[in-house]
Design a protein around this motif. Structure first.
Motif, PDB file in Angstrom:
ATOM      1  N   THR A   1       9.094   0.379  -9.125  1.00  0.00           N
ATOM      2  CA  THR A   1       9.222  -0.203  -7.783  1.00  0.00           C
ATOM      3  C   THR A   1       9.646  -1.658  -7.816  1.00  0.00           C
TER       4      THR A   1
ATOM      5  N   GLN B   1       7.741  12.075   1.775  1.00  0.00           N
ATOM      6  CA  GLN B   1       7.462  10.634   1.746  1.00  0.00           C
ATOM      7  C   GLN B   1       8.707   9.803   2.024  1.00  0.00           C
TER       8      GLN B   1
ATOM      9  N   ALA C   1       0.842  -1.213   0.000  1.00  0.00           N
ATOM     10  CA  ALA C   1       0.000   0.000   0.000  1.00  0.00           C
ATOM     11  C   ALA C   1       0.869   1.252   0.000  1.00  0.00           C
ATOM     12  N   LYS C   2       1.947   1.243   0.811  1.00  0.00           N
ATOM     13  CA  LYS C   2       2.866   2.393   0.856  1.00  0.00           C
ATOM     14  C   LYS C   2       3.489   2.619  -0.515  1.00  0.00           C
ATOM     15  N   LYS C   3       3.902   1.502  -1.147  1.00  0.00           N
ATOM     16  CA  LYS C   3       4.547   1.602  -2.457  1.00  0.00           C
ATOM     17  C   LYS C   3       3.589   2.175  -3.502  1.00  0.00           C
ATOM     18  N   ALA C   4       2.362   1.700  -3.471  1.00  0.00           N
ATOM     19  CA  ALA C   4       1.371   2.154  -4.461  1.00  0.00           C
ATOM     20  C   ALA C   4       1.130   3.654  -4.325  1.00  0.00           C
ATOM     21  N   LYS C   5       1.060   4.128  -3.072  1.00  0.00           N
ATOM     22  CA  LYS C   5       0.814   5.556  -2.813  1.00  0.00           C
ATOM     23  C   LYS C   5       1.992   6.393  -3.316  1.00  0.00           C
ATOM     24  N   LEU C   6       3.173   5.824  -3.168  1.00  0.00           N
ATOM     25  CA  LEU C   6       4.378   6.577  -3.508  1.00  0.00           C
ATOM     26  C   LEU C   6       4.598   6.698  -5.019  1.00  0.00           C
ATOM     27  N   LYS C   7       4.186   5.664  -5.772  1.00  0.00           N
ATOM     28  CA  LYS C   7       4.452   5.647  -7.222  1.00  0.00           C
ATOM     29  C   LYS C   7       3.957   6.919  -7.894  1.00  0.00           C
ATOM     30  N   GLU C   8       2.699   7.254  -7.611  1.00  0.00           N
ATOM     31  CA  GLU C   8       2.086   8.412  -8.272  1.00  0.00           C
ATOM     32  C   GLU C   8       2.810   9.687  -7.869  1.00  0.00           C
ATOM     33  N   ARG C   9       3.154   9.763  -6.573  1.00  0.00           N
ATOM     34  CA  ARG C   9       3.819  10.957  -6.043  1.00  0.00           C
ATOM     35  C   ARG C   9       5.172  11.167  -6.730  1.00  0.00           C
TER      36      ARG C   9
ATOM     37  N   GLU D   1       8.817   7.182   4.703  1.00  0.00           N
ATOM     38  CA  GLU D   1       7.990   6.001   4.493  1.00  0.00           C
ATOM     39  C   GLU D   1       8.811   4.813   3.999  1.00  0.00           C
TER      40      GLU D   1
END
Length: 760
Positions: free
Chosen positions: A616, A584, A170-178, A587
């Motif tokens: 990722t 981020q 979940a952390k990785k998914a949130k970070l990709k877009e950012r 994280e």
């Protein structure tokens, strides 16, 4: 035909180079190669092709003998030059070495604790593995050939992730877009800068030579490289935005002076902005002295300057009679106008607040900007590492410079008395720095009571400008043994006779501050000492303890950059575009964040949209169920083994792997089969990664190739492979299975090489 009656010797520079040549000749189908230790090993009257370690620039012929040098075969010596100048990314790679107990990030499983290296036997083959601990005591053994999947986390109080849990994904998914957003904006800023024009600045050659010859020291190699970078930027016709990272006392000011000379001689004005009035005054003195005799008017502007002189300087900036102005943030005031500002030099950027930086950004659009720092703040460092700002590193210390001895201890009267008296009796001076003005009376009382032999003077920022100036001048002239002050002495002060620094309550200072303060001493050829006085360990915060451990462990010269990356890990690097302080990065850890952002920026630079899935997933995991490791008896030191594994795993191409192998053979002797396997497997992983293969697993019973969602493989080639080779079949959308007995190690290598060749 030549070999029948001739002896042909191919001479290499080293054992590693001989091994490489042997491989290259074998690849070309040359057979009958034999190794010889020396001329006496070659049988007389018998032809043949021999490989020998013999350092020859050029070959020669004699009756019945032909000697061919390595240079004759390859066109140049195959010895890599020692890298005197360490690249920015190499600095980070060096920081990236691990000690047991460190927190690390596995790109697929999240934050775990590194326990050490272990050798595990699986399916009859020994595997060197990195042992990792996760939440609830779960263990993960990562084969060393896949060590690039790990990076340091940096926050000791981070929570361990659960193996197989969903939180990390979940952390990785949130970070990709950012990351994609940030990379996009960074590229837009860089593109806008590239499209803008700035005046081309060049100095007359004869005057430039005369100015350079005035430098009283021998320039270091890094210094010359930084000067060349800056001069090239000024002549390019695009606005320069270069960061010079150099340790305290390593000659950054000289780089700034050369840049200022070029700009001023080209008819443009130069503004040099310093964080403190003391540093501004010192810079003014150095610049005025250095530019004397040239048609350049240098003026100061700070609270040390009288109102009358300040007004004259402001008028001179407007009408163009002042060429170089050196001051504090007073130079950023709204009322200051320049006739033709061409170069802005910012010393120690980390000391300026957000509003000052916004004002600097407004000034920056069409002018050249040069930033000098010893400990870049995380955000600055991050922008440089992603290639948005240009970076020059001065890592070579001046001749005769000694590292500063650093001690961390609780307040001890005897130690401090001895330190101050030792400095006095060797003809030197000392600094005592306290965090607050209210701490000054207590330390002054200690000096009067316990060290009455030394004379002292007190300085702090609330003194009137005239008083402060007078006291600093008296200390500079050697009238006092000790300067007791607050952090106003932090930036850039250069007093060669002062070589002992005592920092009271060091736990209350930031890492960069401690480093800068320590850098006020040791600026000549004398050994300098720094004492960091702290309360009991239990009274300090965990972060303060980490800062003190970092500065105590990093004693050698030229480690400001390394220290900045430690700081980045302790504090977090901040939101790069905006004023959020930790962003981020906390994280997922700085190492992984930095790499992902670099990859996204590289993709955008190449005109591609960054693939968020590929972002990722790092490299290709590979296991051929055979010994591929550096054996303990070949390289006993665990730390050295880990560093080498990391270097092999992060090699960019086959050429880098070959150079590494050559270095290893020259250092440790001929490779064992397990070491050969490790290099061969690493080379195949590079090829597989380029094809978008996520995982390779080849055992005695067959193999598996698992692809990423968007591989770089032509589907037609996959179909052709399945049609022409009955052993291969598709397993779902992303897996290719091989059903074939491969009992020998060599068979597995050959099969993998063959399938990669057919898919390429």
């Amino acid at each position: 035909t030549l070999l029948k009656d001739h002896q042909v010797i191919i001479a290499s520079w080293s054992e590693g180079a001989r091994e490489r040549l042997e491989g290259l000749l074998a690849d070309q189908g040359v057979t009958g190669l034999r190794r010889a230790k020396g001329i006496r090993d070659i049988p007389e009257g018998q032809g043949g092709l021999f490989l020998m370690v013999w350092a020859l620039e050029q070959g020669f012929t004699a009756p019945g003998l032909a000697v061919i040098s390595e240079q004759d075969v390859l066109g140049d010596r195959l010895v890599s030059k020692p890298k005197r100048k360490r690249k920015a990314e190499n600095f980070l790679r060096e920081v990236d070495t691990l000690t047991p107990g460190d927190l690390v990030v596995h790109v697929e499983h999240g934050v775990g604790r590194y326990l050490g290296l272990e050798t595990i036997t699986a399916l009859g083959a020994p595997h060197a593995c990195v042992s990792l601990e996760y939440a609830e005591g779960a263990k993960l053994y990562l084969p060393v050939e896949n060590i690039e999947l790990l990076s340091r986390y940096g926050h000791e109080e981070g929570l361990l992730d659960r193996l197989g849990g969903g939180a990390w994904q979940a952390k990785k998914a949130k970070l990709k877009e950012r990351i994609r957003e940030i990379a996009d904006r960074l590229m837009r800023i860089a593109a806008e800068r590239a499209l803008r024009h700035a005046p081309i600045l060049e100095a007359p050659h004869s005057m430039w030579e005369a100015f350079a010859a005035r430098f009283p020291y021998q320039e270091t190699e890094d210094q010359l490289a930084a000067i060349a970078d800056v001069v090239a930027d000024l002549e390019a016709g695009r606005p320069m935005d270069r960061l010079i990272v150099g340790d305290v006392g390593f000659g950054k000011t000289e780089v700034a002076m050369r840049a200022a000379f070029v700009a001023a001689m080209a008819g443009m004005q130069v503004a040099v902005i310093c964080p403190t009035t003391l540093l501004a005054r010192q810079h003014y003195r150095s610049f005025a002295e250095r530019f004397r005799g040239f048609p350049i008017n240098v003026r100061p502007l700070s609270r040390f300057v009288s109102a009358k002189d300040a007004n004259a300087t402001r008028d001179g900036l407007v009408d163009g009679t002042v060429d170089i102005c050196i001051g504090t943030h007073a130079l950023l005031a709204k009322g200051i106008r320049f006739k033709s500002l061409g170069l802005l030099v910012i010393d120690e950027e980390q000391h300026f607040g957000v509003t000052h930086k916004e004002r600097l950004k407004e000034m920056r659009s069409e002018i050249h900007v040069l930033t000098l720092t010893a400990t870049p703040i995380p955000r600055t460092l991050q922008l440089s590492l992603t290639g948005v700002r240009d970076l020059s590193i001065i890592a070579t210390p001046p001749v005769d410079r000694l590292a500063i001895r650093t001690y961390v201890s609780e307040f001890d009267t005897v130690t401090l008395r001895e330190a101050l008296l030792r400095e006095r009796y060797r003809g030197g001076q000392s600094f005592i720095v306290v965090p607050r003005i209210s701490d000054l009376p207590e330390i002054e009382e200690f000096l009067r009571t316990h060290v009455p032999e030394v004379t002292h003077v007190i300085a702090h920022g609330q003194l009137a400008a005239g008083d402060l100036d007078e006291k600093m001048n008296e200390f500079y002239d050697g009238k006092y043994d000790v300067l007791l002050s607050t952090t106003i002495v932090e930036s850039g002060l250069d007093i060669p006779t002062a070589n002992t620094m005592i920092i009271h309550r060091a736990d209350r200072f930031g890492l960069a501050q401690l480093y800068q303060l320590r850098g006020r001493v040791g600026r000549s050829h004398h050994r300098a000492y720094a004492y960091l006085i702290v309360p009991h360990r239990k009274a300090m915060t965990p972060d303060a303890l980490k800062r003190l451990e970092a500065i105590e462990s990093l004693e050698e010269l030229g480690i400001g950059f390394t220290l900045a990356t430690h700081d980045m890990e302790i504090r977090g690097a901040g939101e790069i575009l905006g004023d959020d302080q930790s962003g981020q990065i906390q994280e997922i850890g700085f190492g992984l964040y930095s790499e992902l952002l670099n990859r996204a920026v590289s993709a955008l630079k190449a005109g591609r949209q960054p693939d968020l899935e590929a972002l990722t997933s790092r490299g290709c995991e590979a296991d051929l169920h055979l010994p591929a490791l550096l054996p303990e008896d070949y390289l006993p030191d665990v730390h050295a083994r880990l560093v080498l594994y990391k270097r092999i795993a992060t090699a960019a191409d086959d050429h880098e792997l070959l150079l590494l192998k050559e270095e290893l053979i020259d250092r440790l002797g001929p490779c064992t089969q397990a070491v050969h396997n490790l290099f061969r497997l690493s080379s195949l992983k590079l090829r597989a990664d380029a094809l978008g293969i996520k995982r390779l697993d080849f055992s005695r019973q067959g193999g598996l190739l698992e692809f990423r969602p968007k591989p770089e493989v032509d589907p037609v080639k996959v179909i052709k492979l399945i049609q022409t080779d009955r052993h291969y079949r598709l397993d779902g959308q992303d897996k290719l299975r091989l059903r074939k007995d491969l009992p020998e190690d060599e068979m597995r290598f050959k099969e993998l090489e063959s399938v990669l060749e057919r898919l390429t």
